[in-house]
Design a protein around this motif. Structure first.
Motif, mmCIF file in Angstrom:
data_model
loop_
_atom_site.group_PDB
_atom_site.id
_atom_site.type_symbol
_atom_site.label_atom_id
_atom_site.label_comp_id
_atom_site.label_asym_id
_atom_site.label_seq_id
_atom_site.Cartn_x
_atom_site.Cartn_y
_atom_site.Cartn_z
ATOM 1 N N LEU A 35 36.401 34.699 43.446
ATOM 2 C CA LEU A 35 35.850 35.313 42.314
ATOM 3 C C LEU A 35 34.612 34.782 41.916
ATOM 4 O O LEU A 35 33.892 35.541 41.308
ATOM 5 C CB LEU A 35 36.954 34.742 41.255
ATOM 6 N N LEU A 81 31.003 42.305 39.914
ATOM 7 C CA LEU A 81 32.014 42.585 38.932
ATOM 8 C C LEU A 81 31.154 43.212 37.749
ATOM 9 O O LEU A 81 30.492 42.457 36.839
ATOM 10 C CB LEU A 81 32.807 41.462 38.403
ATOM 11 N N ASP A 138 36.559 46.602 41.879
ATOM 12 C CA ASP A 138 37.799 46.460 41.030
ATOM 13 C C ASP A 138 38.811 45.601 41.584
ATOM 14 O O ASP A 138 39.221 45.734 42.606
ATOM 15 C CB ASP A 138 38.298 48.072 40.975
ATOM 16 N N VAL A 139 39.197 44.574 40.615
ATOM 17 C CA VAL A 139 40.082 43.580 40.786
ATOM 18 C C VAL A 139 41.044 43.520 40.233
ATOM 19 O O VAL A 139 41.203 43.410 38.987
ATOM 20 C CB VAL A 139 39.195 42.264 41.192
ATOM 21 N N HIS A 160 44.473 41.012 39.860
ATOM 22 C CA HIS A 160 44.909 39.617 39.948
ATOM 23 C C HIS A 160 46.339 39.129 39.106
ATOM 24 O O HIS A 160 46.400 39.188 38.117
ATOM 25 C CB HIS A 160 43.832 38.441 39.555
ATOM 26 N N LEU A 173 36.734 35.108 32.398
ATOM 27 C CA LEU A 173 36.486 36.268 33.253
ATOM 28 C C LEU A 173 36.900 37.505 33.060
ATOM 29 O O LEU A 173 36.276 38.469 32.987
ATOM 30 C CB LEU A 173 36.925 35.836 34.713
ATOM 31 N N ALA A 174 38.535 37.678 32.613
ATOM 32 C CA ALA A 174 38.985 38.803 32.560
ATOM 33 C C ALA A 174 38.349 39.457 30.966
ATOM 34 O O ALA A 174 38.340 40.864 30.965
ATOM 35 C CB ALA A 174 40.499 38.499 32.335
ATOM 36 N N HIS A 214 34.721 40.780 32.187
ATOM 37 C CA HIS A 214 34.685 41.835 33.112
ATOM 38 C C HIS A 214 35.850 42.758 33.222
ATOM 39 O O HIS A 214 36.832 42.327 33.620
ATOM 40 C CB HIS A 214 34.390 40.804 34.272
ATOM 41 N N GLN A 244 36.304 44.909 34.879
ATOM 42 C CA GLN A 244 36.870 45.308 36.299
ATOM 43 C C GLN A 244 37.884 44.502 36.888
ATOM 44 O O GLN A 244 38.071 44.481 37.832
ATOM 45 C CB GLN A 244 35.553 45.603 37.015
ATOM 46 N N TYR A 245 37.831 43.155 36.229
ATOM 47 C CA TYR A 245 38.965 41.981 36.617
ATOM 48 C C TYR A 245 40.080 42.006 35.568
ATOM 49 O O TYR A 245 39.798 41.811 34.412
ATOM 50 C CB TYR A 245 38.234 40.674 36.597
ATOM 51 N N ARG A 246 41.152 42.456 36.099
ATOM 52 C CA ARG A 246 42.358 42.247 35.275
ATOM 53 C C ARG A 246 43.532 41.378 35.791
ATOM 54 O O ARG A 246 43.917 41.250 37.043
ATOM 55 C CB ARG A 246 43.296 43.857 35.562
ATOM 56 N N LEU A 247 43.657 40.584 34.801
ATOM 57 C CA LEU A 247 44.423 39.230 35.265
ATOM 58 C C LEU A 247 46.016 39.516 34.610
ATOM 59 O O LEU A 247 46.119 39.858 33.315
ATOM 60 C CB LEU A 247 43.835 38.037 34.824
#
Length: 395
Positions: free
Chosen positions: A185, A194, A207-208, A210, A229-230, A233, A235-238
């Motif tokens: 990451l 990202l 596209d991530v 997690h 981070l989520a 960004h 594009q980062y889905r936690l």
């Protein structure tokens, strides 16, 4: 079949010391190192190099602990400054071996790098979770002090994020399985893969999704960083699953598969990197195989299972070192050698990297994982082998 990544393709080493990482990229320094080894014989060049800098060594990689940064009550990030010969061009997801002198004995374990590889950075980080049965991990989290000199093994491992990364990723992690993914990451962020809220996603970005499991939010390693981070960004889905309230994610059950389908409806179209408990990884391996996409799943297994001890052990003789020691059937040959003061070849100490392989000159040894016995003339991994009667090793 799914890619398990519990084995590393490495050259078999029959030496009494690890190969210096990066020697081919720094021929000048390596020539000086080799010259030092020759002109100081029979004394070790380390006897002289340490006077100038404790991180200089002609026979091993070293590092200095700069900081121990607590992540949770039982986990920490160790910031380490590697010494002469360390290669900073490792790949995100790889691990290193770390050795610490405790009570007169070197203790070894492998830990995932959590830092992004950066040329010229001059420092790395690893994530360590104190395990109930882990003597070294508990000491690293709660006892090691800044300034401590440690031994290092070169970065290795095939659980890595390719460059460029796939356009769609799924990270499936649990507990300390988050550690190799943190390096991935951080690397995605550093390489601007990202998109931020102010940017537009394009062919260069990834596209991530997690899905991470932790006992509770307070026990989640890197929780604040991942949340930030989520937020920064899109594009980062936690998604975090607190197992103390929702139970473990069981991908072998219909409910677990429903959770996966709900959180990541397109999981079949994504390349997946998974790291966590054995049961989770085993279930994921079966699920991806049943879906007909085993090649899309990449697994990292921290633990190496061992068979129950059998036999009675014996006397292990180290031919080149002219030393011997009596051991039981559960003690690895590497531990036996180091207890006897033999400079054993080493690497991951988990039966993965093959760096500890030596010749078996006489007698029999038993693989602690499988129970298979090896005959004289075989080359054996000392970190996962034990004496099956008296034996003689070529070290």
């Amino acid at each position: 079949m799914a890619k398990k990544y519990i084995k590393v393709n490495a050259k078999v080493a029959d030496t009494v010391r690890p190969t210096v990482a990066g020697a081919e990229r720094h021929p000048g320094w390596n020539a000086v190192r080799s010259l030092a080894a020759r002109i100081t014989t029979p004394l070790l060049p380390d006897d002289y190099l340490q006077l100038a800098n404790p991180l200089w060594s002609a026979r091993e990689l070293r590092g200095k602990v700069l900081e121990v940064r607590r992540e949770t009550e039982d986990s920490a990030t160790l910031v380490i400054k590697p010494g002469w010969g360390f290669s900073f061009d490792y790949q995100p997801g790889q691990y290193i071996g770390i050795g610490l002198l405790i009570d007169g004995r070197w203790r070894w374990r492998s830990y995932s790098l959590t830092s992004a590889p950066v040329a010229g950075a001059r420092r790395i980080t690893i994530g360590v979770k104190a395990m109930r049965e882990g003597f070294l991990s508990s000491h690293l989290v709660g006892g090691v002090t800044p300034g401590t000199i440690v031994r290092l093994a070169a970065p290795q491992g095939n659980f890595i994020l390719p460059d460029p990364p796939p356009p769609a990723l799924l990270f499936l992690t649990a507990g300390s399985g988050i550690t190799p993914v943190m390096s991935m990451l951080r690397t995605l962020v550093r390489r601007e893969r990202l998109a931020t809220a102010a940017e537009t996603a394009d062919h260069r970005t990834t596209d991530v999704v997690h899905l991470h499991s932790a006992r509770s939010a307070a026990e989640m390693m890197f929780g604040a960083e991942l949340a930030a981070l989520a937020e920064d960004h899109p594009q980062y889905r936690l998604t975090v699953r607190e197992t103390s309230r929702s139970g473990r994610l069981d991908l072998s059950a219909a409910q677990g598969r429903e959770v996966l389908d709900a959180v990541v409806p397109d999981w079949r179209a994504r390349q997946t990197w998974a790291c966590g408990p054995e049961a989770m990884l085993d279930a994921a391996e079966r699920l991806w195989a049943d879906a007909g996409i085993p090649e899309a799943l990449h697994l990292e297994r921290f633990a190496v299972s061992r068979a129950a001890p059998a036999g009675v052990g014996g006397r292990v003789t180290f031919a080149r070192s002219d030393k011997s020691v009596e051991v039981d059937a559960a003690t690895s040959l590497m531990d036996a050698g180091e207890a006897a003061g033999v400079q054993m070849p080493f690497g991951c100490r988990m039966g993965i990297c093959q760096s500890c392989v030596v010749g078996l000159l006489d007698g029999h040894v038993r693989d602690l994982r499988t129970g298979v016995e090896h005959d004289p003339g075989a080359r054996i991994q000392t970190c996962v082998s034990a004496a099956s009667g008296d034996c003689v090793l070529d070290v």
